[in-house]
Design an enzyme around this catalytic site. Structure first.
Site, short mmCIF file in Angstrom:
data_model
loop_
_atom_site.label_atom_id
_atom_site.label_comp_id
_atom_site.label_asym_id
_atom_site.label_seq_id
_atom_site.Cartn_x
_atom_site.Cartn_y
_atom_site.Cartn_z
N LYS A 120 0.84 -1.19 0.00
CA LYS A 120 0.00 0.00 0.00
C LYS A 120 0.88 1.25 0.00
O LYS A 120 2.07 1.18 0.35
CB LYS A 120 -0.86 0.02 1.26
CG LYS A 120 -2.00 -0.99 1.30
CD LYS A 120 -2.82 -0.82 2.55
CE LYS A 120 -3.91 -1.86 2.68
NZ LYS A 120 -4.97 -1.77 1.67
N ARG A 156 -9.91 -11.83 1.78
CA ARG A 156 -10.69 -12.93 1.20
C ARG A 156 -9.91 -14.24 1.23
O ARG A 156 -10.49 -15.31 1.29
CB ARG A 156 -11.12 -12.56 -0.23
CG ARG A 156 -10.00 -12.34 -1.20
CD ARG A 156 -10.40 -11.56 -2.43
NE ARG A 156 -10.50 -10.12 -2.18
CZ ARG A 156 -10.85 -9.23 -3.08
NH1 ARG A 156 -11.16 -9.60 -4.32
NH2 ARG A 156 -10.91 -7.95 -2.77
#
Ligand code: BES
Ligand code: ZN
Ligand code: ZN
Length: 492
Positions: free
Chosen positions: A269, A343
């Site tokens: 990020k 996920r």
């Protein structure tokens, strides 16, 4: 923690630093007696339109010994017909924050003046006050004495005594559990490593059964998703299982994303995106906080909580874009972006939950930035395979002020996460269109047959400012919601 209790006194007899009085817009009738005692000062405020009871308007009046209380704080509640429990919760939070900063230590509250369910009204006022009084100050040392708190709130005379008592009791439990979740979310990520979150689970009430799987057990179970995301981290992963059984029915399963810090991994990020990423375990913390509340309230339910917990870090051992991960269910994941890690760990969390044969599975996750783009911080996104469970979650959201808005799970989204070389891929479209929906579609591959709902709390799990009953940082969003869902649970 702030103490809340019901007292017999009313606005005119309350003796203390301050009495807080709710007022509806342009309605001074219910204040008539107070107005008389204060020599008409309230009517002249209304007359000059200085205070008219507009929603969340505040006005402090010194009583100059005309009343036993030293001050009256008028709180606008807006239009009478539109005053629901969430408005009361916010008004209560707003007033509490104001009085806290004014140095008031204890006040009487007559905010539950609206029509309707007395328990819900009193409960909302109690929750708003306790939540607004929360601040994360564990690491403050400078000028710590200047950080003020309110010590207690007296809820003034309520006609429906029994309902009001219940509202105080449940409100205190729910708000305390939400503050407990906030502490976990706000704890620095180098302190709250996976083993520390497991410690929080171990500290749940005695009536909760707690198992914590270590890395060896996670390997034995073949939780390849959790292990892949953990590969780049110095801290070993944990898989937390908690159970509260106060009913003979099969359990309701709650699954929470527990990324104690999300750097993005090798798909790193930016600095800005990383700032708040200690909050990426909010789903797991909310699952634990919900079970804590359910146990404290001794609700007649059977509920299990599951949380895959790890950091997501870059290192030479990290899982990489291009990797294929074999999950516990044997389904394979093509990894295209290591920042779509939630996920990947939930694949194992959901599959493990389903093995316990629950009636239904509800997962909570700070899963996608795309969900924040869609709904902001105002509501969570909810989707899944059971319209019944989704509907119950929406209704609970409307009752508790923790709103959830439906997102579709169309087949096209499932197509978008199909892989050529594995069963699913962890990235939908390269331009990230429908990001919240492709993420949910991915998760659906790991729940075979159990009614399932998924709540993306990426927006409401965190607050950027002190406002109403939120303080900057973790919000605890989901505890009131899930406890309400469980309280009203019926067999599907
Ligand atoms: N934890 C983030 C989602 C998130 C973002 C939560 C901002 C709260 C605030 C998640 O793991 C993530 O990074 N998701 C990516 C997925 C993408 C790479 C497909 C996202 O949403 O950008
Ligand atoms: Zn991520
Ligand atoms: Zn994440």
């Amino acid at each position: 923690m702030m103490e809340c209790k019901i007292v017999e006194q009313d606005v005119l007899s309350y003796k203390g630093e301050c009495v807080v009085v709710g007022c509806f817009e342009n309605d001074r009738k219910i204040l008539a007696e107070l107005d008389r005692k204060l020599d008409g000062r309230i009517s002249s405020l209304f007359g000059r339109k200085e205070f008219v009871g507009e929603l969340f308007q505040l006005w402090m009046i010194s009583t100059m010994k005309k009343l036993p209380a030293e001050h009256v704080l008028l709180v606008g509640l807006g239009k009478q017909g539109e005053c629901d429990p969430e408005k009361l919760r916010r008004a209560s939070g707003h007033a509490t924050r104001y009085l806290r900063e004014a140095g008031v230590k204890r006040f009487g509250a007559a905010l539950h003046v609206a029509q309707g369910d007395a328990q819900a009204r009193v409960q909302a006022v109690v929750e708003g006050a306790i939540l607004a009084n929360y601040r994360y100050v564990t690491y403050r040392t400078v000028e710590k004495e200047k950080i003020r708190f309110v010590d207690g709130v007296d809820i003034l005379a309520v006609r429906e005594k029994k309902e009001a008592e219940q509202g105080v009791r449940e409100g205190q439990v729910l708000a305390a559990c939400q503050c407990w979740v906030r502490d976990l979310v706000n704890t620095p990520p180098s302190v709250l490593v996976p083993e520390k979150l497991a410690d929080a689970a171990r500290a749940l009430p005695k009536s909760v059964k707690v198992s914590v799987f270590d890395k060896k057990k996670i390997e034995q179970l073949g939780m390849g998703g959790l292990l892949a995301v953990n590969a780049g981290s110095t801290h070993e992963p944990r898989f937390i299982v908690v159970e509260y059984k106060n009913s003979s029915a099969p359990p309701i399963a709650l699954v929470g994303k527990g990324i104690t810090f999300d750097s993005g991994g090798l798909s790193l990020k930016t600095a800005d995106q990383m700032e708040d990423m200690k909050m990426d375990m909010a789903g797991a913390a909310v699952v634990l906080g919900t079970i804590k509340a359910v146990a404290d309230l001794q609700l007649p339910v059977h509920v299990m909580g599951f949380a895959p917990v790890t950091e997501n870090m870059p290192s030479s051992l990290s899982y990489k874009p291009g990797d294929i991960v074999v999950t516990m269910s044997k389904k394979t994941i093509e990894v295209l972006n290591t920042d779509a890690e939630g996920r990947v760990v939930l694949a194992d969390g959901l599959a493990y939950a389903e093995r316990q044969k629950p009636q239904a599975i509800i997962d909570l996750a700070t899963l996608t930035g795309a969900c924040i783009v869609a709904l902001g911080t105002v509501a969570a996104g909810v989707t899944g395979t059971s319209q019944e469970v989704i509907g119950r979650i929406q209704n609970a959201g409307n009752r508790t002020g923790e709103r959830c808005w439906p997102l579709p799970l169309f087949d096209e989204y499932k197509e978008m996460v199909k892989s050529e070389i594995a069963d699913v891929r962890n990235l939908g479209h390269p331009h990230r269109e429908a990001g919240a929906l492709t993420a949910a579609a991915f998760l659906s591959a790991f729940v075979e047959k159990t009614p399932w709902a998924h709540i993306d709390i990426a927006g409401p799990a965190w607050s950027d400012a002190d406002k109403f009953y939120w303080s900057k940082g973790g919000t605890g969003f989901g505890v009131r919601l899930l406890v309400d869902v469980l309280k009203s649970w019926k067999k599907i």
